[in-house]
Design a protein around this motif. Sequence first.
Motif, PDB file in Angstrom:
ATOM      1  N   HIS A  17       4.062  -3.815   6.754  1.00 28.96           N
ATOM      2  CA  HIS A  17       5.122  -4.762   6.090  1.00 28.96           C
ATOM      3  C   HIS A  17       4.078  -5.494   5.324  1.00 28.96           C
ATOM      4  CE1 HIS A  17       7.712  -8.222   5.222  1.00 28.96           C
ATOM      5  NE2 HIS A  17       6.641  -9.048   5.384  1.00 28.96           N
ATOM      6  N   SER A  18       2.656  -5.898   5.676  1.00 31.43           N
ATOM      7  CA  SER A  18       1.702  -6.436   4.726  1.00 31.43           C
ATOM      8  C   SER A  18       1.353  -5.551   3.651  1.00 31.43           C
ATOM      9  CB  SER A  18       0.664  -7.169   5.703  1.00 31.43           C
ATOM     10  OG  SER A  18       0.933  -7.845   6.599  1.00 31.43           O
ATOM     11  N   ASN A  20       2.996  -3.232   2.340  1.00 35.91           N
ATOM     12  CA  ASN A  20       4.323  -3.063   1.373  1.00 35.91           C
ATOM     13  C   ASN A  20       4.312  -4.453   0.262  1.00 35.91           C
ATOM     14  OD1 ASN A  20       5.023  -0.698   2.272  1.00 35.91           O
ATOM     15  ND2 ASN A  20       6.890  -1.518   3.589  1.00 35.91           N
ATOM     16  N   LEU A  21       4.060  -5.702   0.960  1.00 34.99           N
ATOM     17  CA  LEU A  21       4.169  -6.609   0.082  1.00 34.99           C
ATOM     18  C   LEU A  21       2.857  -6.974  -0.627  1.00 34.99           C
ATOM     19  CD1 LEU A  21       4.667  -9.656   3.112  1.00 34.99           C
ATOM     20  CD2 LEU A  21       6.199  -8.705   1.261  1.00 34.99           C
ATOM     21  N   GLU A  22       1.820  -5.944  -0.499  1.00 32.92           N
ATOM     22  CA  GLU A  22       0.676  -6.116  -1.196  1.00 32.92           C
ATOM     23  C   GLU A  22       0.924  -5.114  -2.444  1.00 32.92           C
ATOM     24  OE1 GLU A  22      -3.068  -7.050  -3.176  1.00 32.92           O
ATOM     25  OE2 GLU A  22      -1.660  -8.190  -1.459  1.00 32.92           O
ATOM     26  N   MET A  23       1.421  -4.026  -2.105  1.00 29.42           N
ATOM     27  CA  MET A  23       2.125  -2.859  -2.980  1.00 29.42           C
ATOM     28  C   MET A  23       2.744  -3.703  -4.170  1.00 29.42           C
ATOM     29  SD  MET A  23       0.124  -0.601  -3.020  1.00 29.42           S
ATOM     30  CE  MET A  23       1.002   0.664  -3.958  1.00 29.42           C
ATOM     31  N   ASP A  24       3.786  -4.249  -3.596  1.00 29.39           N
ATOM     32  CA  ASP A  24       4.702  -4.888  -4.403  1.00 29.39           C
ATOM     33  C   ASP A  24       4.323  -5.811  -5.429  1.00 29.39           C
ATOM     34  OD1 ASP A  24       6.914  -3.468  -3.219  1.00 29.39           O
ATOM     35  OD2 ASP A  24       7.525  -5.362  -2.273  1.00 29.39           O
ATOM     36  N   ARG A  25       3.309  -6.763  -4.863  1.00 29.08           N
ATOM     37  CA  ARG A  25       2.555  -7.786  -5.548  1.00 29.08           C
ATOM     38  C   ARG A  25       1.684  -6.936  -6.864  1.00 29.08           C
ATOM     39  NH1 ARG A  25      -2.177  -9.639  -6.633  1.00 29.08           N
ATOM     40  NH2 ARG A  25      -3.153  -8.424  -5.240  1.00 29.08           N
ATOM     41  N   LEU A  27       2.113  -3.908  -8.171  1.00 32.84           N
ATOM     42  CA  LEU A  27       3.014  -3.262  -9.200  1.00 32.84           C
ATOM     43  C   LEU A  27       3.741  -4.225 -10.067  1.00 32.84           C
ATOM     44  CD1 LEU A  27       4.971  -0.670  -6.582  1.00 32.84           C
ATOM     45  CD2 LEU A  27       3.104  -0.191  -8.321  1.00 32.84           C
ATOM     46  N   ARG A  28       4.093  -5.243  -9.340  1.00 33.59           N
ATOM     47  CA  ARG A  28       4.737  -6.367 -10.444  1.00 33.59           C
ATOM     48  C   ARG A  28       3.625  -6.703 -11.338  1.00 33.59           C
ATOM     49  NH1 ARG A  28       7.193  -8.327  -5.403  1.00 33.59           N
ATOM     50  NH2 ARG A  28       5.417 -10.028  -5.440  1.00 33.59           N
ATOM     51  N   GLU A  31       3.505  -4.250 -13.865  1.00 36.34           N
ATOM     52  CA  GLU A  31       4.696  -4.160 -14.772  1.00 36.34           C
ATOM     53  C   GLU A  31       4.604  -5.320 -15.806  1.00 36.34           C
ATOM     54  OE1 GLU A  31       8.135  -2.996 -16.550  1.00 36.34           O
ATOM     55  OE2 GLU A  31       6.829  -2.029 -15.349  1.00 36.34           O
TER      56      GLU A  31
END
Length: 288
Positions: A17-18, A20-25, A27-28, A31
């Motif tokens: 979970h942690s 994935n959160l970091e990867m989302d951050r 990637l955002r 972008e």
Amino acid sequence: MSFIIDKLRKIFPPSIHSFNLEMDRVLRAIEEERQSIVSLSQKIDDQNQLISNELKNISLQTSQIKKQTSEAVWAHIFHDTIVESTWLKDKTFSPGRWAVGYPYLYVMYRILNEVHPKRILELGLGQSTKMIAQYATSFDDVKHVVVENDKSWIDFMLKSFQLSERSSIVQLDLEMATYKEDKAIRVYKNFKEQFVHSKFDFILIDGPIGSDMQQYSRIDILNILPGCIGEDFVIMMDDCERTAENQTTLEIERCLKRYSIPYKRGRYVGQKEFVLILSKNLEFITSM
């Protein structure tokens, strides 16, 4: 205890979970940076396009100013040249737009005054006719023929000046013809039949209307060359800033080369442009 937890976090990987959160951050952030770069690139492209358009406008304006300045200079030269002319009685002309320009009038006057052509063919009735008609009136050995399609224009022009018996107007209707790959060229109907057995030492081409022609324009002369010219000759083609008229002058040259006829080519520029094709002994006319 907190010290031990920190040490364990460094040893063991983070939870899914942690992670994935970091990867989302991340990637955002990537972008957002990409969007920022795209936006900046678009702004740069838009600015470059504005600059390019402005430079084109400046170039067009500069070119127009140069042409207008050139035309004004030619106007002064022309008026200074004809001021003491003995045969050009009516010195009022209205050049420009559809009519010939001042450089055309100047060179034409010099040819008439110094070369003294005796057989003159003029395609298109207009300002040049006013000058040549006066020349023909003054010299007994001159024959001047004008080709025009518009009867109402003929009637209008003849109200403003009188032709002598040495000048004549031949009215020929217009039709569309084919030349090489060009399938729609405006020409004078029965032109070849009218002039195929005639010879001229001065041919002026300012008709028929050719502004809407695509590849070739005013090709009538090609149907009677080279038989229509003598050893000494001058051909003047107006409106050669346009592609179609310029292409026709190249066809005239090809015809002369095909028959091994020596010639010279010249170009004069004012508000409009015209081309001279003439016998080599008259080369001085290209640089007057």
